[in-house]
Scaffold this motif. Structure first.
Motif, mmCIF file in Angstrom:
data_model
loop_
_atom_site.group_PDB
_atom_site.id
_atom_site.type_symbol
_atom_site.label_atom_id
_atom_site.label_comp_id
_atom_site.label_asym_id
_atom_site.label_seq_id
_atom_site.Cartn_x
_atom_site.Cartn_y
_atom_site.Cartn_z
ATOM 1 N N ASP A 46 -19.868 5.605 8.465
ATOM 2 C CA ASP A 46 -19.766 4.582 9.506
ATOM 3 C C ASP A 46 -20.629 4.922 10.726
ATOM 4 O O ASP A 46 -21.377 4.080 11.226
ATOM 5 N N GLU A 47 -20.517 6.168 11.194
ATOM 6 C CA GLU A 47 -21.254 6.593 12.391
ATOM 7 C C GLU A 47 -22.761 6.494 12.176
ATOM 8 O O GLU A 47 -23.508 6.172 13.103
ATOM 9 N N ASP A 48 -23.213 6.780 10.965
ATOM 10 C CA ASP A 48 -24.643 6.699 10.659
ATOM 11 C C ASP A 48 -25.140 5.260 10.736
ATOM 12 O O ASP A 48 -26.245 5.000 11.214
ATOM 13 N N VAL A 49 -24.329 4.325 10.282
ATOM 14 C CA VAL A 49 -24.713 2.912 10.342
ATOM 15 C C VAL A 49 -24.759 2.456 11.794
ATOM 16 O O VAL A 49 -25.686 1.751 12.202
ATOM 17 N N ALA B 239 -20.702 -4.705 12.233
ATOM 18 C CA ALA B 239 -19.736 -5.775 12.495
ATOM 19 C C ALA B 239 -18.429 -5.624 11.748
ATOM 20 O O ALA B 239 -17.399 -6.092 12.219
ATOM 21 N N ASN B 240 -18.462 -5.000 10.576
ATOM 22 C CA ASN B 240 -17.244 -4.928 9.768
ATOM 23 C C ASN B 240 -17.291 -3.651 8.936
ATOM 24 O O ASN B 240 -18.204 -3.458 8.150
ATOM 25 N N VAL C 130 -20.477 -0.740 5.198
ATOM 26 C CA VAL C 130 -20.400 -1.339 6.531
ATOM 27 C C VAL C 130 -21.259 -2.587 6.538
ATOM 28 O O VAL C 130 -22.406 -2.565 6.089
ATOM 29 N N VAL C 131 -20.714 -3.678 7.052
ATOM 30 C CA VAL C 131 -21.481 -4.910 7.189
ATOM 31 C C VAL C 131 -22.103 -4.928 8.577
ATOM 32 O O VAL C 131 -21.419 -4.695 9.578
ATOM 33 N N VAL C 132 -23.412 -5.170 8.623
ATOM 34 C CA VAL C 132 -24.119 -5.307 9.888
ATOM 35 C C VAL C 132 -24.463 -6.778 10.094
ATOM 36 O O VAL C 132 -24.648 -7.526 9.140
#
Length: 189
Positions: A142-145, A165-166, A173-175
């Motif tokens: 998550d942190e990388d995204v 975003a999600n 992870v959705v961006v």
């Protein structure tokens, strides 16, 4: 476990819509038919769009969201009739949260349908068609995204070009952001 329920129901979010969804179920079960009738009252023309398309129109957020809610309720109401045993829990992923609330009768089905239609319309108004979107980033922490999104914004000189975003699941992870922002994240992955 005795007489306790040993199952939970998870309703899907946007992206799982398809032309024809809930059609066969509605033809076979009055409970499903009732869900589609409610959807038609809340959003006139929705049932025909669900059954016949076109697919690109069904994918529009303002249509996809009430269509998925209606299909989810159709499935749920049939399941209730056949199973006759309440679940231990109802939950939903993103838009599916509204379906779960309606299934639990915490929100009237008609109100949920109108709410998600408005939700979808407002989401569409937030950005011009074709100017932005969403994408799933797989296999990263998550942190990388989040850092990738920050780097993309910095590279483009736009502080809000793309954001995480999600957080769907570990490694997914959705961006969301502008087309340029999404392309920049893709180039950095």
């Amino acid at each position: 476990m005795g007489g306790e329920s040993s199952y939970a129901v998870l309703f899907p979010g946007q992206g799982s819509q398809a032309v024809g969804m809930a059609g066969e179920l509605a033809r076979a079960f009055p409970q499903a038919r009732r869900a589609l009738e409610l959807a038609e009252q809340a959003v006139p023309g929705l049932v025909e769009l669900m059954q016949k398309g076109p697919e690109d129109e069904l994918r529009r957020t303002s249509n996809a969201q009430p269509a998925l809610l209606a299909a989810g309720l159709a499935c749920w109401w049939v399941w209730q009739e056949l199973c006759r045993r309440p679940p231990a829990a109802l939950a939903g992923h993103s838009l599916g949260e509204y379906t779960a609330l309606a299934a639990a009768q915490a929100l009237a089905a008609e109100d949920a349908l109108r709410a998600v239609r408005l939700r979808g319309e407002l989401m569409e108004q937030a950005m011009e068609p074709g100017k932005g979107g969403m994408a799933a980033v797989m296999g990263l922490q998550d942190e990388d995204v989040v850092q990738l999104c920050q780097q993309a914004c910095q590279n483009l000189g736009e502080p809000a070009a793309v954001v995480a975003a999600n957080f769907n699941a570990p490694g997914q992870v959705v961006v969301s952001g502008t087309s340029q922002g999404l392309q920049e994240v893709q180039s950095l992955v």
